[in-house]
Write a protein that holds these residues in place. Structure first.
Motif, PDB file in Angstrom:
ATOM      1  N   ARG A   1       0.813  -1.204   0.000  1.00  0.00           N
ATOM      2  CA  ARG A   1       0.000   0.000   0.000  1.00  0.00           C
ATOM      3  C   ARG A   1       0.849   1.258   0.000  1.00  0.00           C
ATOM      4  N   LEU A   2       2.006   1.186   0.652  1.00  0.00           N
ATOM      5  CA  LEU A   2       2.903   2.334   0.639  1.00  0.00           C
ATOM      6  C   LEU A   2       3.381   2.649  -0.773  1.00  0.00           C
ATOM      7  N   SER A   3       3.457   1.616  -1.608  1.00  0.00           N
ATOM      8  CA  SER A   3       3.908   1.838  -2.978  1.00  0.00           C
ATOM      9  C   SER A   3       2.915   2.691  -3.752  1.00  0.00           C
ATOM     10  N   LYS A   4       1.669   2.754  -3.264  1.00  0.00           N
ATOM     11  CA  LYS A   4       0.644   3.540  -3.936  1.00  0.00           C
ATOM     12  C   LYS A   4       0.385   4.879  -3.243  1.00  0.00           C
ATOM     13  N   MET A   5       0.950   5.069  -2.058  1.00  0.00           N
ATOM     14  CA  MET A   5       0.722   6.304  -1.334  1.00  0.00           C
ATOM     15  C   MET A   5       1.987   6.670  -0.587  1.00  0.00           C
ATOM     16  N   THR A   6       2.469   7.889  -0.736  1.00  0.00           N
ATOM     17  CA  THR A   6       3.723   8.276  -0.119  1.00  0.00           C
ATOM     18  C   THR A   6       3.607   8.271   1.396  1.00  0.00           C
ATOM     19  N   PRO A   7       4.640   7.815   2.105  1.00  0.00           N
ATOM     20  CA  PRO A   7       4.617   7.856   3.568  1.00  0.00           C
ATOM     21  C   PRO A   7       4.375   9.256   4.112  1.00  0.00           C
ATOM     22  N   LEU A   8       4.826  10.280   3.402  1.00  0.00           N
ATOM     23  CA  LEU A   8       4.641  11.645   3.860  1.00  0.00           C
ATOM     24  C   LEU A   8       3.159  11.991   3.981  1.00  0.00           C
ATOM     25  N   SER A   9       2.336  11.448   3.084  1.00  0.00           N
ATOM     26  CA  SER A   9       0.901  11.699   3.144  1.00  0.00           C
ATOM     27  C   SER A   9       0.308  11.103   4.419  1.00  0.00           C
ATOM     28  N   ARG A  10       0.729   9.902   4.762  1.00  0.00           N
ATOM     29  CA  ARG A  10       0.232   9.276   5.992  1.00  0.00           C
ATOM     30  C   ARG A  10       0.658  10.069   7.215  1.00  0.00           C
ATOM     31  N   GLN A  11       1.878  10.542   7.216  1.00  0.00           N
ATOM     32  CA  GLN A  11       2.359  11.325   8.352  1.00  0.00           C
ATOM     33  C   GLN A  11       1.544  12.608   8.502  1.00  0.00           C
TER      34      GLN A  11
ATOM     35  N   GLY B   1       3.570  21.016   9.128  1.00  0.00           N
ATOM     36  CA  GLY B   1       4.541  21.369   8.096  1.00  0.00           C
ATOM     37  C   GLY B   1       5.944  21.490   8.653  1.00  0.00           C
ATOM     38  N   TYR B   2       6.054  22.069   9.843  1.00  0.00           N
ATOM     39  CA  TYR B   2       7.361  22.160  10.503  1.00  0.00           C
ATOM     40  C   TYR B   2       7.924  20.768  10.757  1.00  0.00           C
ATOM     41  N   LEU B   3       7.051  19.834  11.122  1.00  0.00           N
ATOM     42  CA  LEU B   3       7.498  18.487  11.467  1.00  0.00           C
ATOM     43  C   LEU B   3       7.932  17.678  10.251  1.00  0.00           C
ATOM     44  N   ILE B   4       7.311  17.920   9.103  1.00  0.00           N
ATOM     45  CA  ILE B   4       7.641  17.116   7.920  1.00  0.00           C
ATOM     46  C   ILE B   4       8.302  17.936   6.821  1.00  0.00           C
ATOM     47  N   ASP B   5       8.704  19.159   7.155  1.00  0.00           N
ATOM     48  CA  ASP B   5       9.392  20.027   6.188  1.00  0.00           C
ATOM     49  C   ASP B   5       8.522  20.332   4.973  1.00  0.00           C
ATOM     50  N   ALA B   6       7.340  20.863   5.246  1.00  0.00           N
ATOM     51  CA  ALA B   6       6.426  21.257   4.168  1.00  0.00           C
ATOM     52  C   ALA B   6       5.687  22.513   4.620  1.00  0.00           C
ATOM     53  N   ASP B   7       5.091  23.250   3.682  1.00  0.00           N
ATOM     54  CA  ASP B   7       4.294  24.394   4.106  1.00  0.00           C
ATOM     55  C   ASP B   7       2.858  23.953   4.361  1.00  0.00           C
ATOM     56  N   ALA B   8       2.057  24.846   4.919  1.00  0.00           N
ATOM     57  CA  ALA B   8       0.693  24.490   5.336  1.00  0.00           C
ATOM     58  C   ALA B   8      -0.165  24.016   4.166  1.00  0.00           C
ATOM     59  N   ASP B   9      -0.034  24.662   3.031  1.00  0.00           N
ATOM     60  CA  ASP B   9      -0.822  24.255   1.860  1.00  0.00           C
ATOM     61  C   ASP B   9      -0.439  22.844   1.406  1.00  0.00           C
ATOM     62  N   GLU B  10       0.848  22.547   1.451  1.00  0.00           N
ATOM     63  CA  GLU B  10       1.302  21.202   1.080  1.00  0.00           C
ATOM     64  C   GLU B  10       0.753  20.156   2.040  1.00  0.00           C
ATOM     65  N   VAL B  11       0.719  20.489   3.332  1.00  0.00           N
ATOM     66  CA  VAL B  11       0.181  19.557   4.326  1.00  0.00           C
ATOM     67  C   VAL B  11      -1.284  19.259   4.044  1.00  0.00           C
ATOM     68  N   GLU B  12      -2.065  20.293   3.776  1.00  0.00           N
ATOM     69  CA  GLU B  12      -3.487  20.086   3.504  1.00  0.00           C
ATOM     70  C   GLU B  12      -3.692  19.238   2.254  1.00  0.00           C
ATOM     71  N   SER B  13      -2.860  19.442   1.263  1.00  0.00           N
ATOM     72  CA  SER B  13      -2.934  18.640   0.044  1.00  0.00           C
ATOM     73  C   SER B  13      -2.556  17.188   0.323  1.00  0.00           C
ATOM     74  N   LEU B  14      -1.523  16.986   1.139  1.00  0.00           N
ATOM     75  CA  LEU B  14      -1.092  15.634   1.495  1.00  0.00           C
ATOM     76  C   LEU B  14      -2.182  14.894   2.276  1.00  0.00           C
ATOM     77  N   VAL B  15      -2.838  15.592   3.189  1.00  0.00           N
ATOM     78  CA  VAL B  15      -3.910  14.988   3.975  1.00  0.00           C
ATOM     79  C   VAL B  15      -5.051  14.544   3.053  1.00  0.00           C
ATOM     80  N   ALA B  16      -5.439  15.401   2.141  1.00  0.00           N
ATOM     81  CA  ALA B  16      -6.508  15.060   1.201  1.00  0.00           C
ATOM     82  C   ALA B  16      -6.116  13.860   0.351  1.00  0.00           C
ATOM     83  N   ASP B  17      -4.879  13.822  -0.107  1.00  0.00           N
ATOM     84  CA  ASP B  17      -4.402  12.697  -0.915  1.00  0.00           C
ATOM     85  C   ASP B  17      -4.423  11.390  -0.101  1.00  0.00           C
TER      86      ASP B  17
END
Length: 268
Positions: free
Chosen positions: A92-102, A118-134
């Motif tokens: 399943r990880l092969s289909k979804m990046t670990p960063l999205s799960r984090q 974002g501070y914890l995973i080295d991303a900005d807030a918009d990227e975090v929201e996109s990762l969560v949705a993904d």
């Protein structure tokens, strides 16, 4: 106040995050231990410009990010790499990046803002929201299960049932006592159990789950108002835990993560 005293209240919740991220109490707790050992070895490197909780999770994230999958398996105490669980996770990880799960777990379960996550995973807030949705979209596509709900408060039980069905899962039953829960599980075997700790007749959801697990293996998510009592790291404890009162997003994240590591989950 010493650094250790500042970090102590946050350790149970870091254990919750580590267990949810790895799908294992042993595995997650060993990552927490590694983070603490890193802090003890080099306290001067601990982030002092942020809240202690953020600094603690940041140290954990560094350990997680810099440890490869082979090292991850080697963290096991008992020599077992949980092959079935690992195989499911890798597929399943092969289909979804670990960063999205984090990002999903840090915001939905641990309650960090998108900025802090974002501070914890080295991303900005918009990227975090996109990762969560993904992450939510991808996990919901991949997993489907039959769910037993053990909850004695009708409003909460109905809310959980709605969340479960909205995620595309079926509900095998809603039990309010230990005996009802066991009978329901034996009558219609679930693929996931959501269990409150304290039940209507003063019985225990933990005992109900133990009875069920004595008959067959099934992933379990516990719901409690006192999570720190079940996250000490000193005995067999829940891998997945939701704190009352909970947000709908928290339940969704916990269900998705529990099924993510379950090899019996039906592909959607």
């Amino acid at each position: 106040m010493s650094l250790g005293q500042q970090l102590a209240p946050h350790l149970p919740f870091l254990r919750r995050y580590g267990r949810a991220l790895t799908g294992s109490q042993d595995h997650g707790d060993r990552y927490v231990r590694a983070a603490l050992e890193a802090i003890v070895a080099a306290p001067e490197e601990f982030p002092r410009d942020v809240d202690p909780r953020l600094g603690l999770y940041r140290t954990f994230q560094v350990i997680w990010r810099t440890t490869n999958r082979d090292d991850e398996v080697a963290l096991s105490d008992d020599g077992s790499d949980a092959e079935g669980q690992e195989a499911v996770a890798r597929a399943r990880l092969s289909k979804m990046t670990p960063l999205s799960r984090q990002a999903l777990l840090l915001t939905a379960m641990e309650g960090f803002t998108p900025e802090d996550a974002g501070y914890l995973i080295d991303a900005d807030a918009d990227e975090v929201e996109s990762l969560v949705a993904d992450a939510l979209a991808e996990i919901e596509k991949q997993t489907r299960a039959r769910v037993l709900i053990i909850e004695d408060e009708p409003i909460i039980a109905m809310d959980i049932e709605t969340i479960v069905r909205d995620l595309g899962h079926d509900v095998t039953g809603v039990a309010v006592t230990r005996d009802e829960a066991v009978a329901s599980a034996m009558s219609e075997r679930p693929g996931l159990v959501l269990a409150d700790i304290q039940l209507a007749d003063d019985s225990s959801g933990i005992d109900a789950v133990k009875d069920i697990l004595a008959e067959f293996q099934v992933p379990v998510i516990f719901i409690t108002a006192f999570p720190e009592r079940l996250l000490t790291g000193e005995r067999p404890e829940p891998t997945f835990l939701i704190t009352k009162p909970f947000q709908r997003s928290t339940v969704k994240a916990a269900i998705s993560q529990a099924l993510f590591f379950d090899e019996s989950t039906i592909p959607a």
